[in-house]
Design an enzyme around this catalytic site. Sequence first.
Site, PDB file in Angstrom:
ATOM      1  CE  LYS A 122       1.614   4.473   8.310  1.00 38.84           C
ATOM      2  NZ  LYS A 122       0.249   4.339   8.676  1.00 38.84           N
TER       3      LYS A 122
ATOM      4  CE1 TYR B 285      -3.693   2.512   0.578  1.00 41.36           C
ATOM      5  CE2 TYR B 285      -2.436   3.289   2.473  1.00 41.36           C
ATOM      6  CZ  TYR B 285      -3.482   3.446   1.577  1.00 41.36           C
ATOM      7  OH  TYR B 285      -4.312   4.538   1.678  1.00 41.36           O
TER       8      TYR B 285
ATOM      9  CG  ASP C 163       5.893   3.906   0.796  1.00 41.69           C
ATOM     10  OD1 ASP C 163       6.186   4.539   1.828  1.00 41.69           O
ATOM     11  OD2 ASP C 163       4.728   3.768   0.383  1.00 41.69           O
TER      12      ASP C 163
HETATM   13  N1  PMP Z   1       2.884   4.234   2.247  1.00 44.23           N
HETATM   14  C1  PMP Z   1       2.844   3.271   3.177  1.00 44.23           C
HETATM   15  C2  PMP Z   1       3.894   2.206   3.168  1.00 44.23           C
HETATM   16  C3  PMP Z   1       1.857   3.304   4.161  1.00 44.23           C
HETATM   17  O1  PMP Z   1       1.831   2.343   5.082  1.00 44.23           O
HETATM   18  C4  PMP Z   1       0.908   4.341   4.154  1.00 44.23           C
HETATM   19  C5  PMP Z   1      -0.199   4.425   5.196  1.00 44.23           C
HETATM   20  N2  PMP Z   1      -0.457   3.336   5.941  1.00 44.23           N
HETATM   21  C6  PMP Z   1       0.981   5.315   3.156  1.00 44.23           C
HETATM   22  C7  PMP Z   1       1.978   5.247   2.223  1.00 44.23           C
HETATM   23  C8  PMP Z   1       0.003   6.445   3.105  1.00 44.23           C
HETATM   24  O2  PMP Z   1       0.218   7.284   4.181  1.00 44.23           O
HETATM   25  P1  PMP Z   1      -0.957   8.255   4.723  1.00 44.23           P
HETATM   26  O3  PMP Z   1      -1.972   7.360   5.332  1.00 44.23           O
HETATM   27  O4  PMP Z   1      -0.243   9.145   5.700  1.00 44.23           O
HETATM   28  O5  PMP Z   1      -1.467   9.014   3.555  1.00 44.23           O
END
Ligand code: PMP
Length: 435
Positions: free
Chosen positions: A272, A149, A244
């Site tokens: 995060k 994701y 990511d």
């Molecule tokens: N990339 C990864 C690996 C994530 O785990 C997440 C959110 N869980 C995101 C992008 C998106 O981040 P946000 O929820 O702050 O938009």
Amino acid sequence: MAAKDLDLTRSKRLFAEAQAILPGGVSSPVRAFKSVEGDPIFMQRGEGAVVWDEDGNEYIDYCCSWGPLAVGHAHPKVVAAIAEAAARGTTFGTPTVTELRMAQLVQELQPLAERLRFVSSGTEAVMSAVRASRGFTGRELLVKFDGCYHGHADYLLVKAGSGLATIGQPDSAGVPAGMANTTVVADLNDPEGFKELMAKWGEDVAAVIVEPLPANCGLLVQDVEFLRLLRSETKRYGSLLIFDEVISGFRLGPGGMAAETGIEPDLLTFGKVIGGGLPVGAYAGRKDVMDVIAPLGPVYQAGTLSGNPVAMAAGHATLELLRDGGWDALAAKGEEFERLLTPILKGFQVSLVRKGSIFWFAFQDPAPRAWRDVDREGASLYKRFHAKLLERGVYLAPSAFEVGFISTAHDSDQLEHTAQAIGDALTLAVDKTRS
Ligand code: PMP
């Protein structure tokens, strides 16, 4: 261990009220408890490793707001930094020293961030990094991995893991085919498949994006060799590699998975932990690539609240705490958690997958390495397991495919209580004749 009959009257009443105004009663779907067939619990307060709900029930929290709270809830130093920054003005729409110092700290911790830009979420960070990759290479295709994701940008909502898997939507409606078609999906842990894919599409691939520690479809730890292959193949075809690290970044250590594997991606994305509980994301990496971003280059990306000084102050205070012993503490607590759980899990068809302070219970043994190998059936036990843990004062994310997080605030007594509760909850989840 004695279980409590949870009184959730007020949470249930508030949820009914919320459903009349917020779609599904929530501001983000996985919060809705759908995959555990329950109602969300309204939290009122948090301190350290503990949260209290609106009915006064107390839980040891392993969701930690889905990852950001590496130093626990309401850490006094983080709260003080936020208060101090807010008192000076919450936003200016100009550069600030707070933002500059934060950027310098991030670069000191992760030198691959030759240049970085702050945004307000992980989604934005990834969207922007992908746009920069496309602008830099002049190519359109993006390769992602099944189950990973990367936020909710249109072209990334393709085989995107837990939140979508658990609400039974493999893809999202509302995504134009033309957008989804710019994404090619590969399998994790499948070197040959990846090589074939690159042989077919490589010349048109702007970037390959991966969670180097896939943590949105359970925790699917990859061989370093596989990650190295992504680096060599992207180099071979002139594509960029994006790590990511929205989950792994600044949680595993200063350099995240890039430092741990020694692999140098072209771009990195953060979210995060970097915001210490406030809305912050960042994308970073090679200077020549990042220089395509406006105002230096032709790739547009902007944000009214980007680099917000209050959020920067929270992130800065959190990173300092982590640098000053926090990362060592997280690693030690992760090990302690595993040591406590190993004897308890014996006899169950459950594997504890752990990387530092990030963990996941795979309801299968051995643990899977790719989303295609995750046993969706075994995970149906999770619903009862989750409910039994709540009754024992332990709050895990309400989905079988989400990971858990330990913070520096979790103490030995809390970890021990949790391990006992997990043993009891597993026994009850497996043996449905007992309650
Ligand atoms: N990339 C990864 C690996 C994530 O785990 C997440 C959110 N869980 C995101 C992008 C998106 O981040 P946000 O929820 O702050 O938009």
